[in-house]
Design an enzyme around this catalytic site. Structure first.
Site, short mmCIF file in Angstrom:
data_model
loop_
_atom_site.label_atom_id
_atom_site.label_comp_id
_atom_site.label_asym_id
_atom_site.label_seq_id
_atom_site.Cartn_x
_atom_site.Cartn_y
_atom_site.Cartn_z
N LYS A 185 -3.40 5.30 5.17
CA LYS A 185 -2.85 4.20 4.37
C LYS A 185 -3.91 3.69 3.42
O LYS A 185 -5.01 3.34 3.84
CB LYS A 185 -2.38 3.07 5.29
CG LYS A 185 -1.88 1.84 4.52
CD LYS A 185 -1.24 0.82 5.44
CE LYS A 185 -0.86 -0.44 4.70
NZ LYS A 185 -0.19 -1.42 5.56
N ASP A 198 8.80 -8.39 14.51
CA ASP A 198 9.79 -7.70 13.69
C ASP A 198 10.13 -6.34 14.26
O ASP A 198 10.10 -5.33 13.57
CB ASP A 198 9.29 -7.58 12.25
CG ASP A 198 10.41 -7.21 11.28
OD1 ASP A 198 11.59 -7.49 11.61
OD2 ASP A 198 10.12 -6.64 10.22
N GLY A 207 0.81 -1.20 0.00
CA GLY A 207 0.00 0.00 0.00
C GLY A 207 0.84 1.25 0.00
O GLY A 207 2.07 1.20 -0.07
O1 N58 Z 1 1.38 -0.83 12.03
C1 N58 Z 1 0.59 -1.17 11.20
N1 N58 Z 1 -0.16 -2.30 11.33
C2 N58 Z 1 -0.07 -3.15 12.42
C3 N58 Z 1 0.31 -2.87 13.73
C4 N58 Z 1 0.24 -4.08 14.41
C5 N58 Z 1 0.57 -4.34 15.88
C6 N58 Z 1 1.49 -3.32 16.47
C7 N58 Z 1 -0.71 -4.38 16.65
C8 N58 Z 1 1.25 -5.70 16.01
N2 N58 Z 1 -0.18 -5.02 13.56
N3 N58 Z 1 -0.36 -4.45 12.36
C9 N58 Z 1 -0.79 -5.20 11.18
N4 N58 Z 1 0.35 -0.45 10.05
C10 N58 Z 1 0.97 0.72 9.63
C11 N58 Z 1 2.09 1.24 10.23
C12 N58 Z 1 2.68 2.38 9.75
C13 N58 Z 1 2.15 3.02 8.67
C14 N58 Z 1 1.01 2.50 8.05
C15 N58 Z 1 0.44 1.35 8.54
S1 N58 Z 1 2.91 4.38 7.98
C16 N58 Z 1 2.81 5.71 9.06
C17 N58 Z 1 2.02 5.70 10.18
C18 N58 Z 1 2.00 6.84 10.98
N5 N58 Z 1 2.73 7.92 10.67
C19 N58 Z 1 3.51 7.93 9.58
C20 N58 Z 1 3.56 6.83 8.76
#
Ligand code: N58
Length: 338
Positions: free
Chosen positions: A56, A153, A39
């Site tokens: 996202k 991870d 994505g």
């Molecule tokens: O972090 C995720 N998804 C996620 C988190 C978890 C845990 C921590 C509960 C184990 N599982 N999953 C599947 N998604 C995600 C993270 C970062 C972004 C987009 C999606 S990018 C971003 C987010 C915030 N600020 C800037 C960039």
């Protein structure tokens, strides 16, 4: 040529790096911040609060059963998590008006400006900061581990941090103790500025680890799953455990004592996140009332085989049943910026 249908009421359309985004009108000023195989992410401003958010857009989530399963799991996991040190959902929406039309959905999260990897590259972290960051990691882990969820991870580049050094543990894709091992490695790296265990491959890395931890007792080797690792370990000469203080020369005695509990090769003897939070290293930060645990996460919904139409239906239901958290991202920080 027919012109495209108008955007859904309360939504607008915009092209972002060659893809069409159709988002709720409350989210203004879309700016691309990154993209991967699954994505793309944009920053935006929530016009109701002025808060910066990350949105996202999953890449064709219903292109296959596997993509659909992963998309559904991410949505359900993010919906489940409500903790200040774990990435959570502010909103989720679809511009598609019916289940039959359902093809895309968007996840809205608090925007995090940087990650721990970048932070570590730019500056040497003071002991106070390291303490604050490790405390937040462990608080987030205590919460998600209680849900029965393992991160798997954890690394500096996967830990989102904002300008106040507030941290959230997001995911990119065993047992909960693997996460504690990662926290130990990250903490050591923050103290020394160097990767703790550098290896050219898995077995080489295992050797580097055992140069520090010493060769484990026979019962540990016996319990190993990997035949390759088992044989490799049996063939190694006896290595003695090193004193962590001699490796981490500039670490305080309390930091060394905590690391000695996290970097235990035998996962069964390693501290848990909840135990680590009670370590005297965190004396100035501890607040047992403010170290909550998540409700159990029911993975049995994710681990089933469904047809694409079924994945669509359950995902659509999860999108529509989302209730936003009360704070709506306009959170006033309780923490003091270090
Ligand atoms: O972090 C995720 N998804 C996620 C988190 C978890 C845990 C921590 C509960 C184990 N599982 N999953 C599947 N998604 C995600 C993270 C970062 C972004 C987009 C999606 S990018 C971003 C987010 C915030 N600020 C800037 C960039």
């Amino acid at each position: 040529m027919s012109s495209p249908p108008p955007a859904r009421r309360g939504f607008y359309r915009q092209e972002v790096t060659k893809t069409a985004w159709e988002v709720r009108a409350v989210y203004q000023d879309l700016q691309p911040v990154g993209s991967g195989a699954y994505g793309a992410v944009c920053s935006a401003v929530d016009s109701r609060t002025g808060a910066k958010v990350a949105i996202k857009k999953l890449y064709r989530p219903f292109q296959s059963e596997l993509f659909a399963k992963r998309a559904y799991r991410e949505l359900r996991l993010l919906k489940h998590m409500r903790h200040e040190n774990v990435i959570g959902l502010l909103d989720v929406f679809t511009p598609d008006e019916t289940l039959d039309d359902f093809t895309d959905f968007y996840l809205v999260m608090p925007f995090m400006g940087t990650d721990l990897g970048k932070l570590m590259k730019h500056e040497k972290l003071s002991e106070d900061r390291i303490q604050f960051l490790v405390y937040q990691m462990l608080k987030g882990l205590k919460y998600i581990h209680a849900a029965g969820v393992i991160h798997r991870d954890l690394k500096p580049g996967n830990l989102a941090v904002n300008e106040d050094c507030e941290l959230k543990s997001p995911d990119v894709g065993a047992s909960v103790s693997v996460d504690i091992w990662s926290v130990g490695c990250i903490m050591a790296e923050m103290i020394t500025g160097k990767t703790l265990f550098k290896g050219n491959d898995h077995l080489d890395q295992l050797k580097e680890i055992m140069k520090v931890t010493g060769t484990p007792p026979a019962d540990f080797v016996q319990r190993l799953q990997s035949v390759e690792a088992k044989n490799y370990m049996k063939g190694l000469p006896e290595l003695e455990k090193k004193d962590f203080a001699s490796i981490l020369t500039n670490a305080s005695p309390l930091a060394v004592s905590l690391l000695e509990r996290m970097l235990v090769l035998d996962a069964e003897r390693r501290v848990t996140a909840a135990e680590a939070l009670a370590h005297p290293y965190f004396e100035s930060l501890q607040d047992a009332e403010d170290e909550p645990k998540a409700q159990k996460y029911d993975e049995s919904f994710d681990d089933v085989d469904r047809t694409l139409d079924e994945w669509k239906r359950v995902t659509y239901k999860e999108v529509l049943s989302f209730k936003p958290p009360r704070q709506l991202g306009a959170k006033v920080s309780k923490e003091t910026a270090l």
